[in-house]
Design a protein around this motif. Structure first.
Motif, PDB file in Angstrom:
ATOM      1  N   GLU A 372      51.064  54.707  -0.726  1.00 29.83           N
ATOM      2  CA  GLU A 372      51.673  55.202   0.504  1.00 29.83           C
ATOM      3  C   GLU A 372      52.997  55.903   0.228  1.00 29.83           C
ATOM      4  N   HIS A 373      53.808  55.342  -0.659  1.00 23.83           N
ATOM      5  CA  HIS A 373      55.081  55.982  -1.001  1.00 23.83           C
ATOM      6  C   HIS A 373      54.845  57.306  -1.731  1.00 23.83           C
ATOM      7  N   ALA A 374      53.820  57.344  -2.567  1.00 25.58           N
ATOM      8  CA  ALA A 374      53.485  58.590  -3.242  1.00 25.58           C
ATOM      9  C   ALA A 374      53.094  59.662  -2.243  1.00 25.58           C
ATOM     10  N   LYS A 375      52.338  59.284  -1.209  1.00 17.94           N
ATOM     11  CA  LYS A 375      51.931  60.251  -0.191  1.00 17.94           C
ATOM     12  C   LYS A 375      53.130  60.796   0.577  1.00 17.94           C
ATOM     13  N   VAL A 376      54.108  59.928   0.859  1.00 14.86           N
ATOM     14  CA  VAL A 376      55.337  60.399   1.513  1.00 14.86           C
ATOM     15  C   VAL A 376      56.050  61.397   0.609  1.00 14.86           C
ATOM     16  N   GLY A 377      56.105  61.101  -0.684  1.00 12.86           N
ATOM     17  CA  GLY A 377      56.737  62.022  -1.628  1.00 12.86           C
ATOM     18  C   GLY A 377      56.014  63.360  -1.685  1.00 12.86           C
ATOM     19  N   ILE A 378      54.683  63.330  -1.675  1.00  8.40           N
ATOM     20  CA  ILE A 378      53.901  64.573  -1.674  1.00  8.40           C
ATOM     21  C   ILE A 378      54.194  65.386  -0.419  1.00  8.40           C
ATOM     22  N   LEU A 379      54.257  64.706   0.720  1.00  8.27           N
ATOM     23  CA  LEU A 379      54.535  65.395   1.987  1.00  8.27           C
ATOM     24  C   LEU A 379      55.916  66.031   1.976  1.00  8.27           C
ATOM     25  N   LEU A 380      56.937  65.269   1.569  1.00  9.31           N
ATOM     26  CA  LEU A 380      58.308  65.783   1.578  1.00  9.31           C
ATOM     27  C   LEU A 380      58.494  66.893   0.547  1.00  9.31           C
ATOM     28  N   GLY A 381      57.971  66.695  -0.654  1.00  9.53           N
ATOM     29  CA  GLY A 381      58.108  67.714  -1.694  1.00  9.53           C
ATOM     30  C   GLY A 381      57.408  69.002  -1.321  1.00  9.53           C
ATOM     31  N   SER A 382      56.223  68.895  -0.733  1.00 11.68           N
ATOM     32  CA  SER A 382      55.482  70.085  -0.320  1.00 11.68           C
ATOM     33  C   SER A 382      56.190  70.809   0.814  1.00 11.68           C
ATOM     34  N   LEU A 383      56.700  70.033   1.772  1.00 12.96           N
ATOM     35  CA  LEU A 383      57.396  70.643   2.906  1.00 12.96           C
ATOM     36  C   LEU A 383      58.670  71.345   2.444  1.00 12.96           C
ATOM     37  N   ALA A 384      59.445  70.706   1.573  1.00 12.38           N
ATOM     38  CA  ALA A 384      60.675  71.328   1.058  1.00 12.38           C
ATOM     39  C   ALA A 384      60.353  72.599   0.286  1.00 12.38           C
ATOM     40  N   SER A 385      59.308  72.563  -0.530  1.00 11.20           N
ATOM     41  CA  SER A 385      58.925  73.740  -1.309  1.00 11.20           C
ATOM     42  C   SER A 385      58.480  74.877  -0.410  1.00 11.20           C
ATOM     43  N   ALA A 386      57.668  74.561   0.611  1.00 12.25           N
ATOM     44  CA  ALA A 386      57.169  75.592   1.517  1.00 12.25           C
ATOM     45  C   ALA A 386      58.302  76.230   2.303  1.00 12.25           C
ATOM     46  N   CYS A 387      59.241  75.411   2.782  1.00 18.47           N
ATOM     47  CA  CYS A 387      60.362  75.948   3.578  1.00 18.47           C
ATOM     48  C   CYS A 387      61.277  76.810   2.722  1.00 18.47           C
ATOM     49  N   ALA A 388      61.625  76.343   1.528  1.00 15.11           N
ATOM     50  CA  ALA A 388      62.502  77.123   0.651  1.00 15.11           C
ATOM     51  C   ALA A 388      61.838  78.437   0.257  1.00 15.11           C
ATOM     52  N   ALA A 389      60.551  78.379  -0.077  1.00 12.27           N
ATOM     53  CA  ALA A 389      59.832  79.601  -0.445  1.00 12.27           C
ATOM     54  C   ALA A 389      59.735  80.551   0.734  1.00 12.27           C
ATOM     55  N   ALA A 390      59.534  80.008   1.938  1.00  9.96           N
ATOM     56  CA  ALA A 390      59.421  80.856   3.132  1.00  9.96           C
ATOM     57  C   ALA A 390      60.714  81.618   3.388  1.00  9.96           C
ATOM     58  N   VAL A 391      61.852  80.929   3.235  1.00 13.59           N
ATOM     59  CA  VAL A 391      63.147  81.590   3.467  1.00 13.59           C
ATOM     60  C   VAL A 391      63.348  82.731   2.476  1.00 13.59           C
TER      61      VAL A 391
END
Length: 422
Positions: A372-391
């Motif tokens: 479960e903690h790994a899934k939270v990390g995947i979600l946060l890391g993916s979201l941060a990467s997508a937002c930074a790349a989008a900007v």
């Protein structure tokens, strides 16, 4: 002799269906559907148990070892359609596109290797002496999500950027599947894998002869998929192999679209409207476990290692590997790409969902606290990467838009917009 009703069989129905299919072939529409399905899944997964019950519902024949959950059918079955199209597109680039030059094709392959090595090193460094079994979780790029984000934010970016990302992501997935087979699979069955070569070979023989009969090709494709799935290898590999089997170039004297173009035209709407959004719905539903679960996950080194690996590791690994390859080897970076574009692409490659979630379950056991903690990390890391790349890529998109506008106004090609000439 009776005539057909114009309401049912008249001219209005087919053009309307064709128009909808043309809309769905646009990557922007497919990207919006995918991201929308992912958002709905996240909300549903944290609103109650109905989502998990639906995702874990088992359907399919047990005798054929295809009694799978709906989530597995989406990730292994429907997503194979997307990988089939990705295989078609990648082969076209290797045969007739920019990647036909080995020096240019080498760059994204080397970048994929660097983009997997750096996240693994960072995860191990952060979890030294701890739960190292999840070292491969942040190494995977989710090709469907990454391309969807790129499709939504880019209208003027160079086409080479998408080709670079597509090649990198497919190589990344193939390497990730190899890692699963070597380090996380206890029941790999090479007999089934060898058996899959028979229908794959027949499929290849037929398409090389330009056979288009669906009643021949679809059963062979389904059998190939089923045998690869039975072998323990991620079944989406079958989609890539089937796509690579299709010829890209037309035969001499052939009229109309080639076979690869024909298949892409037929299957693109199915992939955009059904396969990828349904996959996103069933794979993106990560149950965070409320505020306590979220804060607890943030203090776990597993979560931190995955976030750092996806966000920083992917960016550093891909950019450094690309720069080293372009600087010290005979490999060439696409002339249309600037280094800041590579940074944005490297950030976008930090979006990891499907394979990362799969490795997390294999590493820590489905439903465990570490999982479960790994899934939270995947979600946060993916979201941060997508937002930074989008900007960053949106800024680059505006830059290329201005360049196109200046070139459009400069009709005589002297480098000075015609409106400023006297």
């Amino acid at each position: 002799m009776p005539t057909r009703s114009p309401r049912l069989f008249g001219r209005g129905s087919w053009p309307e269906a064709s128009r909808i299919a043309d809309i769905l072939r646009q990557e922007t529409i497919g990207g919006v559907l995918l991201i929308g399905a992912a958002v709905v899944a996240l909300v549903a997964a944290n609103a109650g148990d109905a989502y998990a019950e639906l995702r874990d519902t088992v359907v399919g024949p047990h005798a054929l070892h295809l009694d799978l959950t709906l989530g597995t059918w989406a990730a292994d079955g429907l997503l194979a359609i997307f990988f089939f199209l990705a295989g078609l597109e990648l082969k076209r680039e290797f045969v007739a596109g920019d990647l036909r030059d080995p020096r240019r094709a080498a760059i994204p392959v080397i970048a994929a290797v660097g983009g997997m090595a750096a996240p693994a090193v960072l995860f191990v460094a952060i979890n030294a002496g701890g739960a190292l079994r999840g070292w491969a979780i942040p190494t995977a790029t989710d090709i469907a999500f990454a391309l969807a984000v790129l499709a939504v934010i880019s209208t003027h970016l160079p086409s080479g950027l998408r080709t670079f990302l597509l090649t990198l992501a497919i190589v990344d997935d193939l390497l990730a599947i190899t890692i699963i087979a070597l380090f996380y699979t206890a029941d790999l069955d090479p007999v089934w894998l060898l058996a899959a070569l028979v229908p794959l070979g027949l499929f290849t023989l037929l398409v090389q002869r330009r056979v288009r009969a669906w009643w021949l090709l679809l059963p062979l494709a389904a059998l190939t998929w089923g045998l690869v799935h039975a072998s323990g290898v991620h079944a989406t590999v079958a989609g890539v192999l089937l796509g690579f089997a299709v010829p890209v170039l037309r035969r001499d004297g052939q009229d109309g679209p080639g076979l690869a173009e024909h298949f892409e035209h037929r299957f693109r709407p199915i992939s955009s409207a059904v396969a990828v959004p349904v996959f996103a719905f069933f794979s993106a539903g990560v149950a965070i476990g409320g505020w306590d679960g979220f804060t607890g996950a943030l203090s776990d080194r597993i979560t931190i290692g995955i976030v750092v690996g996806l966000f920083a590791g992917k960016t550093i690994g891909i950019f450094v590997a690309t720069w080293l390859a372009a600087r010290f080897t005979r490999a060439d970076l696409d002339d249309d790409l600037a280094w800041v574009d590579v940074v944005g692409l490297a950030m976008l490659a930090g979006v990891g969902f499907t394979v990362s979630l799969l490795i997390a379950e294999l590493a820590y056991g489905a439903g465990s606290q570490a999982d479960e903690h790994a899934k939270v990390g995947i979600l946060l890391g993916s979201l941060a990467s997508a937002c930074a790349a989008a900007v960053l890529l949106r800024a680059r998109n505006r830059h290329y838009c201005r360049i196109e506008e200046i070139e459009r106004r400069d009709e005589d090609g002297d480098g000075i917009p015609d409106a400023f000439q006297t």
